[in-house]
Write an enzyme that holds these catalytic residues in place. Structure first.
Site, mmCIF file in Angstrom:
data_model
loop_
_atom_site.group_PDB
_atom_site.id
_atom_site.type_symbol
_atom_site.label_atom_id
_atom_site.label_comp_id
_atom_site.label_asym_id
_atom_site.label_seq_id
_atom_site.Cartn_x
_atom_site.Cartn_y
_atom_site.Cartn_z
ATOM 1 N N TYR A 174 46.403 45.234 39.419
ATOM 2 C CA TYR A 174 46.334 46.130 39.953
ATOM 3 C C TYR A 174 47.939 46.181 39.017
ATOM 4 C CZ TYR A 174 50.482 43.476 42.169
ATOM 5 O OH TYR A 174 51.871 42.082 42.208
ATOM 6 N N GLU A 175 48.310 45.212 38.458
ATOM 7 C CA GLU A 175 48.878 46.026 37.230
ATOM 8 C C GLU A 175 47.990 46.505 35.782
ATOM 9 O OE1 GLU A 175 52.049 43.128 35.971
ATOM 10 O OE2 GLU A 175 50.734 41.769 37.007
ATOM 11 N N HIS A 206 58.316 38.048 39.386
ATOM 12 C CA HIS A 206 57.522 36.954 38.684
ATOM 13 C C HIS A 206 58.150 36.799 37.002
ATOM 14 C CE1 HIS A 206 53.826 36.967 40.632
ATOM 15 N NE2 HIS A 206 54.929 37.810 41.184
ATOM 16 N N ASN A 254 53.973 37.312 56.199
ATOM 17 C CA ASN A 254 53.360 39.097 56.510
ATOM 18 C C ASN A 254 52.551 38.774 57.922
ATOM 19 O OD1 ASN A 254 52.284 39.378 53.810
ATOM 20 N ND2 ASN A 254 51.432 41.046 55.246
ATOM 21 N N HIS A 267 56.818 45.436 50.572
ATOM 22 C CA HIS A 267 57.184 44.382 49.981
ATOM 23 C C HIS A 267 58.343 43.677 50.158
ATOM 24 C CE1 HIS A 267 55.812 41.993 46.162
ATOM 25 N NE2 HIS A 267 57.153 42.627 45.452
ATOM 26 N N SER A 289 54.405 35.348 43.574
ATOM 27 C CA SER A 289 55.779 36.114 44.222
ATOM 28 C C SER A 289 56.488 34.703 45.167
ATOM 29 C CB SER A 289 55.483 36.856 45.354
ATOM 30 O OG SER A 289 54.520 37.818 45.319
ATOM 31 N N HIS A 337 47.994 40.695 37.625
ATOM 32 C CA HIS A 337 47.297 41.219 38.401
ATOM 33 C C HIS A 337 46.348 41.982 38.586
ATOM 34 C CE1 HIS A 337 51.034 39.703 39.995
ATOM 35 N NE2 HIS A 337 50.168 38.894 41.659
ATOM 36 N N MET A 341 45.840 40.014 47.104
ATOM 37 C CA MET A 341 45.668 40.797 45.148
ATOM 38 C C MET A 341 45.121 40.021 44.068
ATOM 39 S SD MET A 341 48.636 44.061 46.680
ATOM 40 C CE MET A 341 48.595 44.728 47.768
ATOM 41 N N SER A 342 45.629 38.262 44.175
ATOM 42 C CA SER A 342 45.388 37.731 42.909
ATOM 43 C C SER A 342 44.614 36.379 43.679
ATOM 44 C CB SER A 342 46.770 37.211 42.996
ATOM 45 O OG SER A 342 47.431 36.425 44.071
ATOM 46 N N ALA A 345 51.065 35.031 47.591
ATOM 47 C CA ALA A 345 51.689 34.842 48.964
ATOM 48 C C ALA A 345 50.430 35.889 49.836
ATOM 49 C CB ALA A 345 52.665 36.312 48.735
HETATM 50 N N1 HPA Z 1 47.900 42.540 51.736
HETATM 51 C C1 HPA Z 1 47.771 42.147 50.848
HETATM 52 N N2 HPA Z 1 48.491 40.927 49.578
HETATM 53 C C2 HPA Z 1 49.313 40.843 50.443
HETATM 54 C C3 HPA Z 1 49.200 40.555 51.507
HETATM 55 C C4 HPA Z 1 49.083 41.336 52.592
HETATM 56 O O1 HPA Z 1 49.722 42.025 53.468
HETATM 57 N N3 HPA Z 1 51.343 40.582 52.101
HETATM 58 C C5 HPA Z 1 51.070 39.688 50.646
HETATM 59 N N4 HPA Z 1 49.942 40.065 50.010
#
Ligand code: HPA
Length: 266
Positions: free
Chosen positions: A79-80, A55, A229, A241, A25, A77, A205-206, A107
């Site tokens: 989740y897609e 992306h 974050n 996001h 990301s 991903h 998530m990757s 990320a």
């Molecule tokens: N959780 C899951 N996936 C993420 C996060 C998070 O806090 N930040 C960036 N990708």
């Protein structure tokens, strides 16, 4: 697979990539400056079309510091909604094209309370909490074993090189364990608490499916998380996001400098 390889080889001719890079990301710009052949995922037989905003969805073939490189500008991903085997397919394709070293970026949220947004974390190991293993199904023994060892997925030498180069660049470098959740919802504070207890430092998530398959295919793997974050509940604020994208954007240049320094010395 044969159709995929034939299609790509027809475009790249005699170019033989040795280094693979998967850009996460907000980091896709890295590939914009590379001269070479670009192939959209949507044009490649066997590839899916990437959907996440930010992306690009293409393979970029070119030289970086004299190293023959293939870059995934955008990744798939879980989740897609793709089958997990589709998410790792490009890694298998890279292997078949000759790639022996893979750099994976992402990320991530910080689970470790000492880590802050803007830190870069070298992944030392991972925990697969996606609820699925990308190697389930028939095994292609030309790529790897049915029951592959996973005791050292992330290459120590590459990790040490990245740490060293990051420090030289004055970046806030961390190292730690990355936990992968399926997403797309962010975690609950209780889940983050659980992740901390089981030994995770960051969550995303990757990366885990790709790293797992790269190791199965006997590639050297370097994983770098851009901490965008604090994970849920670490600071009592809501996650969005746009915050992830914003931080990734802010440290993009540092991240790119680190990538360049690593590739130059790999
Ligand atoms: N959780 C899951 N996936 C993420 C996060 C998070 O806090 N930040 C960036 N990708």
């Amino acid at each position: 697979m044969k159709e995929t390889i034939d299609y790509i080889q027809n475009k790249i001719k005699t170019f033989k990539p040795k280094l693979g890079i998967i850009l996460g990301s907000g980091l896709g710009d890295f590939a914009d400056n590379i001269e070479g052949v670009r192939i959209k995922y949507s044009d490649i037989p066997g590839f899916e079309t990437s959907t996440v905003a930010g992306h690009k969805g293409q393979l970029v073939f070119g030289e970086v510091f004299g190293k023959n490189t293939v870059i995934m500008q955008g990744r798939y991903h879980f989740y897609e909604g793709y089958h997990i085997s589709r998410i790792v397919y490009p890694v298998k394709v890279m292997k078949k094209l000759g790639v022996d070293t893979l750099i994976i970026t992402n990320a991530a949220g910080s689970v470790n309370k000492k880590y802050n947004a803007g830190d870069l974390m070298i992944i030392t190991d991972h925990i697969n909490l996606m609820g699925v293993n990308p190697l389930i199904g028939e095994n292609d023994s030309s790529l790897g074993d049915r029951f592959p060892d996973m005791s050292e997925i992330y290459d120590h030498t590459l990790a040490a090189l990245a740490q060293k180069k990051g420090k030289e660049l004055g970046l806030s470098m961390r190292k730690g364990v990355y936990a992968a959740m399926s997403g797309p919802s962010y975690e609950t504070p209780a889940e983050i608490n659980m992740l901390r207890i089981v030994g995770a430092d960051a969550v995303g998530m990757s990366t885990v499916p790709e790293a797992l398959v790269a190791n199965y295919c006997s590639m050297r793997v370097l994983g770098i998380s851009c901490i965008t974050n604090s994970a849920a509940g670490v600071h009592p604020s809501r996650l969005c996001h746009s915050e992830v994208v914003e931080t990734a954007e802010k440290i993009k240049d540092s991240f790119m400098n680190l990538l360049m320094a690593v590739i130059e010395n790999i």
